[in-house]
Design a protein around this motif. Structure first.
Motif, PDB file in Angstrom:
ATOM      1  N   LEU A 124      16.433  -6.631  16.944  1.00 38.25           N
ATOM      2  CA  LEU A 124      17.559  -6.184  16.079  1.00 38.25           C
ATOM      3  C   LEU A 124      18.637  -5.550  16.886  1.00 38.25           C
ATOM      4  O   LEU A 124      19.783  -6.032  16.643  1.00 38.25           O
ATOM      5  CB  LEU A 124      17.126  -5.143  15.238  1.00 38.25           C
ATOM      6  N   LEU A 125      18.142  -5.112  18.033  1.00 37.39           N
ATOM      7  CA  LEU A 125      19.289  -4.598  19.083  1.00 37.39           C
ATOM      8  C   LEU A 125      20.017  -5.737  19.509  1.00 37.39           C
ATOM      9  O   LEU A 125      21.298  -5.518  19.833  1.00 37.39           O
ATOM     10  CB  LEU A 125      18.701  -3.670  20.290  1.00 37.39           C
ATOM     11  N   TYR A 126      19.361  -6.797  20.166  1.00 38.98           N
ATOM     12  CA  TYR A 126      20.092  -7.906  20.855  1.00 38.98           C
ATOM     13  C   TYR A 126      20.998  -8.697  19.667  1.00 38.98           C
ATOM     14  O   TYR A 126      21.696  -9.272  20.096  1.00 38.98           O
ATOM     15  CB  TYR A 126      19.475  -8.540  22.041  1.00 38.98           C
ATOM     16  N   SER A 127      20.301  -8.897  18.522  1.00 35.65           N
ATOM     17  CA  SER A 127      21.111  -9.472  17.672  1.00 35.65           C
ATOM     18  C   SER A 127      22.695  -8.925  17.216  1.00 35.65           C
ATOM     19  O   SER A 127      23.319  -9.396  17.033  1.00 35.65           O
ATOM     20  CB  SER A 127      20.291  -9.757  16.325  1.00 35.65           C
ATOM     21  N   LEU A 128      22.252  -7.508  17.010  1.00 37.27           N
ATOM     22  CA  LEU A 128      23.409  -6.543  16.781  1.00 37.27           C
ATOM     23  C   LEU A 128      24.318  -6.861  18.068  1.00 37.27           C
ATOM     24  O   LEU A 128      25.679  -6.835  17.920  1.00 37.27           O
ATOM     25  CB  LEU A 128      23.107  -5.192  16.849  1.00 37.27           C
ATOM     26  N   MET A 129      24.116  -6.838  19.332  1.00 40.24           N
ATOM     27  CA  MET A 129      24.975  -6.761  20.513  1.00 40.24           C
ATOM     28  C   MET A 129      25.475  -8.059  20.477  1.00 40.24           C
ATOM     29  O   MET A 129      26.496  -8.288  20.787  1.00 40.24           O
ATOM     30  CB  MET A 129      24.202  -6.517  21.644  1.00 40.24           C
ATOM     31  N   LEU A 130      24.864  -9.290  20.012  1.00 38.02           N
ATOM     32  CA  LEU A 130      25.410 -10.594  20.064  1.00 38.02           C
ATOM     33  C   LEU A 130      26.239 -10.787  18.723  1.00 38.02           C
ATOM     34  O   LEU A 130      27.052 -11.981  19.030  1.00 38.02           O
ATOM     35  CB  LEU A 130      24.195 -11.850  20.380  1.00 38.02           C
ATOM     36  N   ARG A 131      25.944 -10.073  17.940  1.00 39.08           N
ATOM     37  CA  ARG A 131      26.687 -10.286  16.690  1.00 39.08           C
ATOM     38  C   ARG A 131      26.357 -11.784  15.959  1.00 39.08           C
ATOM     39  O   ARG A 131      27.373 -12.333  15.551  1.00 39.08           O
ATOM     40  CB  ARG A 131      28.234 -10.117  16.839  1.00 39.08           C
ATOM     41  N   LYS A 132      25.122 -12.058  15.820  1.00 44.72           N
ATOM     42  CA  LYS A 132      24.832 -13.476  15.661  1.00 44.72           C
ATOM     43  C   LYS A 132      23.624 -13.127  14.436  1.00 44.72           C
ATOM     44  O   LYS A 132      22.515 -13.050  14.921  1.00 44.72           O
ATOM     45  CB  LYS A 132      24.211 -14.187  16.554  1.00 44.72           C
ATOM     46  N   PHE A 133      23.949 -13.251  13.359  1.00 47.48           N
ATOM     47  CA  PHE A 133      23.185 -12.990  12.329  1.00 47.48           C
ATOM     48  C   PHE A 133      22.852 -14.210  11.302  1.00 47.48           C
ATOM     49  O   PHE A 133      21.832 -14.255  11.081  1.00 47.48           O
ATOM     50  CB  PHE A 133      23.828 -11.742  11.376  1.00 47.48           C
ATOM     51  N   LYS A 134      23.849 -15.024  11.393  1.00 46.49           N
ATOM     52  CA  LYS A 134      23.712 -16.369  10.821  1.00 46.49           C
ATOM     53  C   LYS A 134      22.801 -17.418  11.465  1.00 46.49           C
ATOM     54  O   LYS A 134      22.434 -18.347  11.041  1.00 46.49           O
ATOM     55  CB  LYS A 134      24.833 -16.982  10.048  1.00 46.49           C
ATOM     56  N   THR A 135      22.922 -17.330  12.690  1.00 50.57           N
ATOM     57  CA  THR A 135      22.566 -18.205  13.597  1.00 50.57           C
ATOM     58  C   THR A 135      21.068 -18.066  14.217  1.00 50.57           C
ATOM     59  O   THR A 135      20.671 -16.784  14.007  1.00 50.57           O
ATOM     60  CB  THR A 135      23.514 -18.498  14.912  1.00 50.57           C
ATOM     61  N   LYS A 136      20.316 -18.860  14.386  1.00 48.49           N
ATOM     62  CA  LYS A 136      18.890 -18.486  14.894  1.00 48.49           C
ATOM     63  C   LYS A 136      18.779 -18.055  16.612  1.00 48.49           C
ATOM     64  O   LYS A 136      19.382 -18.558  17.167  1.00 48.49           O
ATOM     65  CB  LYS A 136      18.108 -20.045  14.903  1.00 48.49           C
ATOM     66  N   LEU A 137      18.247 -16.947  16.598  1.00 45.73           N
ATOM     67  CA  LEU A 137      17.848 -16.595  17.990  1.00 45.73           C
ATOM     68  C   LEU A 137      16.420 -16.605  18.491  1.00 45.73           C
ATOM     69  O   LEU A 137      15.512 -16.547  17.556  1.00 45.73           O
ATOM     70  CB  LEU A 137      18.398 -15.011  18.168  1.00 45.73           C
ATOM     71  N   PRO A 138      16.189 -16.891  19.527  1.00 42.07           N
ATOM     72  CA  PRO A 138      14.865 -16.953  20.129  1.00 42.07           C
ATOM     73  C   PRO A 138      14.352 -15.453  20.033  1.00 42.07           C
ATOM     74  O   PRO A 138      14.708 -14.493  20.425  1.00 42.07           O
ATOM     75  CB  PRO A 138      14.969 -17.349  21.476  1.00 42.07           C
ATOM     76  N   PHE A 139      12.995 -15.285  19.361  1.00 44.93           N
ATOM     77  CA  PHE A 139      12.266 -14.154  19.249  1.00 44.93           C
ATOM     78  C   PHE A 139      11.376 -14.088  20.351  1.00 44.93           C
ATOM     79  O   PHE A 139      10.701 -12.827  20.744  1.00 44.93           O
ATOM     80  CB  PHE A 139      11.507 -14.340  17.703  1.00 44.93           C
ATOM     81  N   MET A 140      10.796 -14.954  21.039  1.00 45.40           N
ATOM     82  CA  MET A 140       9.914 -14.629  22.260  1.00 45.40           C
ATOM     83  C   MET A 140      10.320 -13.610  23.377  1.00 45.40           C
ATOM     84  O   MET A 140       9.463 -13.190  23.909  1.00 45.40           O
ATOM     85  CB  MET A 140       9.506 -16.049  22.756  1.00 45.40           C
ATOM     86  N   PRO A 141      11.751 -13.835  23.679  1.00 48.52           N
ATOM     87  CA  PRO A 141      12.046 -12.688  24.764  1.00 48.52           C
ATOM     88  C   PRO A 141      11.779 -11.120  24.117  1.00 48.52           C
ATOM     89  O   PRO A 141      11.344 -10.551  25.039  1.00 48.52           O
ATOM     90  CB  PRO A 141      13.705 -12.987  24.852  1.00 48.52           C
ATOM     91  N   ALA A 142      12.150 -11.004  23.019  1.00 54.99           N
ATOM     92  CA  ALA A 142      11.907  -9.722  22.367  1.00 54.99           C
ATOM     93  C   ALA A 142      10.288  -9.213  22.309  1.00 54.99           C
ATOM     94  O   ALA A 142       9.712  -8.164  22.530  1.00 54.99           O
ATOM     95  CB  ALA A 142      12.203  -9.666  20.979  1.00 54.99           C
ATOM     96  N   ILE A 143       9.562 -10.439  21.960  1.00 57.43           N
ATOM     97  CA  ILE A 143       8.007 -10.033  22.006  1.00 57.43           C
ATOM     98  C   ILE A 143       7.606  -9.795  23.548  1.00 57.43           C
ATOM     99  O   ILE A 143       6.721  -8.946  23.478  1.00 57.43           O
ATOM    100  CB  ILE A 143       7.376 -11.531  21.570  1.00 57.43           C
ATOM    101  N   PHE A 144       8.192 -10.702  24.567  1.00 56.32           N
ATOM    102  CA  PHE A 144       7.861 -10.138  25.655  1.00 56.32           C
ATOM    103  C   PHE A 144       8.190  -8.712  26.118  1.00 56.32           C
ATOM    104  O   PHE A 144       7.180  -8.019  26.563  1.00 56.32           O
ATOM    105  CB  PHE A 144       8.694 -11.030  26.881  1.00 56.32           C
ATOM    106  N   VAL A 145       9.241  -8.523  25.874  1.00 57.68           N
ATOM    107  CA  VAL A 145       9.926  -6.877  26.203  1.00 57.68           C
ATOM    108  C   VAL A 145       8.785  -5.912  25.313  1.00 57.68           C
ATOM    109  O   VAL A 145       8.453  -4.791  25.976  1.00 57.68           O
ATOM    110  CB  VAL A 145      11.351  -6.821  26.121  1.00 57.68           C
ATOM    111  N   GLY A 146       8.783  -6.397  24.188  1.00 57.37           N
ATOM    112  CA  GLY A 146       7.887  -5.737  23.266  1.00 57.37           C
ATOM    113  C   GLY A 146       6.474  -5.322  23.696  1.00 57.37           C
ATOM    114  O   GLY A 146       5.892  -4.221  23.484  1.00 57.37           O
ATOM    115  N   THR A 147       5.849  -6.374  24.226  1.00 55.30           N
ATOM    116  CA  THR A 147       4.572  -6.205  24.759  1.00 55.30           C
ATOM    117  C   THR A 147       4.642  -5.208  25.946  1.00 55.30           C
ATOM    118  O   THR A 147       3.481  -4.768  26.238  1.00 55.30           O
ATOM    119  CB  THR A 147       4.209  -7.635  25.095  1.00 55.30           C
ATOM    120  N   ILE A 148       5.456  -5.391  26.660  1.00 56.27           N
ATOM    121  CA  ILE A 148       5.463  -4.484  27.881  1.00 56.27           C
ATOM    122  C   ILE A 148       5.471  -2.965  27.408  1.00 56.27           C
ATOM    123  O   ILE A 148       4.616  -2.043  27.887  1.00 56.27           O
ATOM    124  CB  ILE A 148       6.539  -4.692  28.842  1.00 56.27           C
ATOM    125  N   GLY A 149       6.217  -2.822  26.311  1.00 61.98           N
ATOM    126  CA  GLY A 149       6.362  -1.299  25.725  1.00 61.98           C
ATOM    127  C   GLY A 149       5.083  -1.026  24.998  1.00 61.98           C
ATOM    128  O   GLY A 149       4.436   0.122  24.951  1.00 61.98           O
TER     129      GLY A 149
END
Length: 132
Positions: free
Chosen positions: A101-126
């Protein structure tokens, strides 16, 4: 040691997801194999609980996939990861969703597809390394 291997696998899955917007079968299969090694190294882990929890994770994520909110590779990787993480998979999902959600807000891309796996990687670290 297994945590580090899983993070390395997730890193390469994130790179592939950024490049191709898809995740190969090798990543969830590798995480699943490491999860079963973890079961043999720690015999006190309840396999029934992990199976039920993984089924629940798959069911929830499958609904999101049907609605078009998440990719099939993300579902497979997170389901495989739930065999390793157990109940902490819900923390990982929460962290990953907040990061996405944070990086989609920063990129301001809501209608386009964004990869979720980078968020999974960082979320797994957390989720795996956070001590609440």
């Amino acid at each position: 040691m297994i945590k580090i291997l899983i993070l390395i696998i997730l890193f390469f899955a994130a790179v592939e997801d950024i490049k191709k917007m898809e995740v190969g079968y090798i990543y969830p299969a590798s995480i699943l194999a490491l999860s079963f090694v973890n079961f043999f190294l720690k015999p006190y882990i309840s396999l029934k609980f992990y199976l039920f929890n993984s089924f629940l994770v798959f069911a929830v994520l499958f609904l999101f996939w049907l609605l078009g909110g998440i990719g099939g590779g993300d579902v497979k990787v997170l389901t495989a990861l739930s065999f390793y993480a157990g109940f902490r998979i819900w923390d990982i999902l929460l962290f990953s969703s907040m990061i996405f959600l944070l990086y989609s807000l920063m990129l301001r891309k809501f209608k386009t597809k964004l990869p979720f796996m980078p968020a999974i990687f960082v979320g797994t670290i957390g989720g795996l390394f956070a001590n609440f």
